[in-house]
Design a protein around this motif. Structure first.
Motif, short mmCIF file in Angstrom:
data_model
loop_
_atom_site.label_atom_id
_atom_site.label_comp_id
_atom_site.label_asym_id
_atom_site.label_seq_id
_atom_site.Cartn_x
_atom_site.Cartn_y
_atom_site.Cartn_z
N ILE A 3 92.14 -17.42 60.16
CA ILE A 3 93.36 -17.07 60.88
C ILE A 3 93.09 -15.86 61.77
CG2 ILE A 3 95.79 -16.47 60.69
CD1 ILE A 3 95.13 -19.19 59.53
N GLN A 5 94.23 -13.09 62.89
CA GLN A 5 95.34 -12.14 62.75
C GLN A 5 95.26 -11.01 63.77
OE1 GLN A 5 94.70 -11.71 58.37
NE2 GLN A 5 96.93 -11.74 58.31
N LEU A 11 102.48 -11.23 64.11
CA LEU A 11 102.80 -12.34 63.22
C LEU A 11 102.88 -11.87 61.76
CD1 LEU A 11 100.60 -15.33 64.50
CD2 LEU A 11 103.08 -15.08 64.65
N GLU A 13 102.90 -12.43 57.62
CA GLU A 13 102.02 -13.21 56.75
C GLU A 13 102.51 -14.65 56.62
OE1 GLU A 13 98.73 -13.93 54.29
OE2 GLU A 13 99.22 -12.20 55.55
N LYS A 16 101.43 -16.62 59.82
CA LYS A 16 100.14 -16.33 60.44
C LYS A 16 99.42 -17.60 60.90
CE LYS A 16 97.37 -16.27 56.17
NZ LYS A 16 96.47 -15.45 55.32
N GLY A 19 98.93 -18.61 64.67
CA GLY A 19 97.76 -18.20 65.44
C GLY A 19 96.67 -19.25 65.41
N TYR A 64 109.97 -12.99 65.00
CA TYR A 64 109.31 -13.61 63.86
C TYR A 64 110.03 -13.29 62.55
CZ TYR A 64 105.63 -14.02 67.36
OH TYR A 64 104.93 -14.30 68.50
#
Length: 327
Positions: A3, A5, A11, A13, A16, A19, A64
């Motif tokens: 991922i 991050q 973003l 958790e 995530k 992405g 988000y």
């Protein structure tokens, strides 16, 4: 599943995986994935040109945080992410052996353009859409393949109609950092730079990677400081009008693309050319075999037997010419 991050720090958790979805062109042919980004912010999605990376980068944390509490959105998100993970898992390939693109029977697909999505302007028309659909379908079918092309930051000619009814051609440059692409790095984290052999003054290319489902597409970029100004423009946009520069473009595509795969340690036994633009790759394959000790005649026979050519606009005169050339 990796991922990214650091690329999308806003973003949470719980989301995530957005992405991971955004950085694989898999989303471009899965409606549920596209809907995920549209539901984030319909106006932002429209203004981004339906570019999920640009959309994610432009939204505040508050957006988000609100969606983390939206059960319907989370349900769709979980469904899409599960489907992505399933589609990218190692599985029996088209030949029934569960191979990867690095194994011996890999197909190397060379094309001057790829019509993958409007957010990546690497196409002009039908030739590009053919290439884009070809590698998307290859991903779905598990065909072991790697694709090679150009990074065109200026794309092809864009047209729009002004309020007064006249046509204009706006110049837009791709923001590489806000697109579904990633720079290819070496083990030390430095950008990989590949020198094109047999060309003076030297031409070097940076390499970018687009994941199209399970298929890696490597894009060459001559717009780097180590090149002189003339050579930096080789990959600026599709089908350069200057004949000498156009020839350089095709040399870089064919010979340079072959060199990129060699540098990355990717072996292949079948070469598929989408039209004649990457034809220099055929000569490079022959040269490599001759350099390894094979006779020219045997090398030419092997390359002929393991090369595929797709013509976009066949005609009687063109077919006769190809038949005469191939014997």
């Amino acid at each position: 599943m990796e991922i990214p991050q650091t690329r999308f720090p806003n973003l949470p958790e719980r989301l995530k995986g957005l992405g991971e979805i955004a950085t694989n062109l898999w989303w471009s042919w899965h409606p549920g994935a596209r809907m995920l980004f549209k539901l984030l912010d319909r106006q932002a999605w429209k203004e981004s040109g339906h570019n999920p990376v640009k959309t994610l980068l432009g939204l505040p944390k508050e957006t988000y945080e609100t969606l983390v509490k939206d059960r319907e959105y989370l349900h769709l998100y979980d469904q899409v992410l599960e489907l992505l993970v399933k589609d990218l898992e190692p599985k029996d390939d088209f030949f029934g052996e569960g191979s990867t693109h690095q194994q011996a029977h890999c197909i190397a697909y060379f094309s001057a353009e790829y019509g993958l999505h409007q957010s990546l302007p690497f196409y002009a028309g039908g030739l590009g859409f053919l290439a884009g659909d070809y590698i998307k379908k290859s991903s779905d079918q598990g065909i072991p393949m790697v694709a090679v092309g150009f990074m065109y930051p200026e794309g092809d000619l864009r047209q729009q109609i002004c309020e007064d009814g006249w046509q204009e051609n706006p110049n837009e440059t791709l923001d590489r950092e806000a697109a579904s692409i990633a720079r290819v790095l070496d083990e030390s984290g430095n950008p990989i730079i590949v020198k094109i052999p047999f060309v003076e003054p030297p031409i070097r290319v940076a390499v970018w990677k687009v994941m199209v489902g399970r298929i890696p597409l490597y894009l060459m970029d001559t717009d780097i400081p180590v090149n002189d100004p003339w050579n930096r423009g080789i990959s600026a946009h599709l089908y350069i009008g200057n004949r000498e520069q156009r020839l350089r473009q095709e040399i870089v595509l064919g010979i340079g693309g072959f060199e990129v795969l060699s540098t990355l340690g990717i072996r292949h036994t079948v070469l598929h050319l989408n039209e004649g633009h990457p034809a220099f790759a055929l000569l490079e394959r022959i040269r490599e075999k001759v350099q390894a000790g094979m006779s020219y005649e045997k090398a030419a026979r092997q390359v002929r037997a393991t090369s595929v050519f797709t013509t976009h606009t066949p005609g009687k005169r063109r077919v006769r010419s190809c038949n005469n050339t191939l014997g």
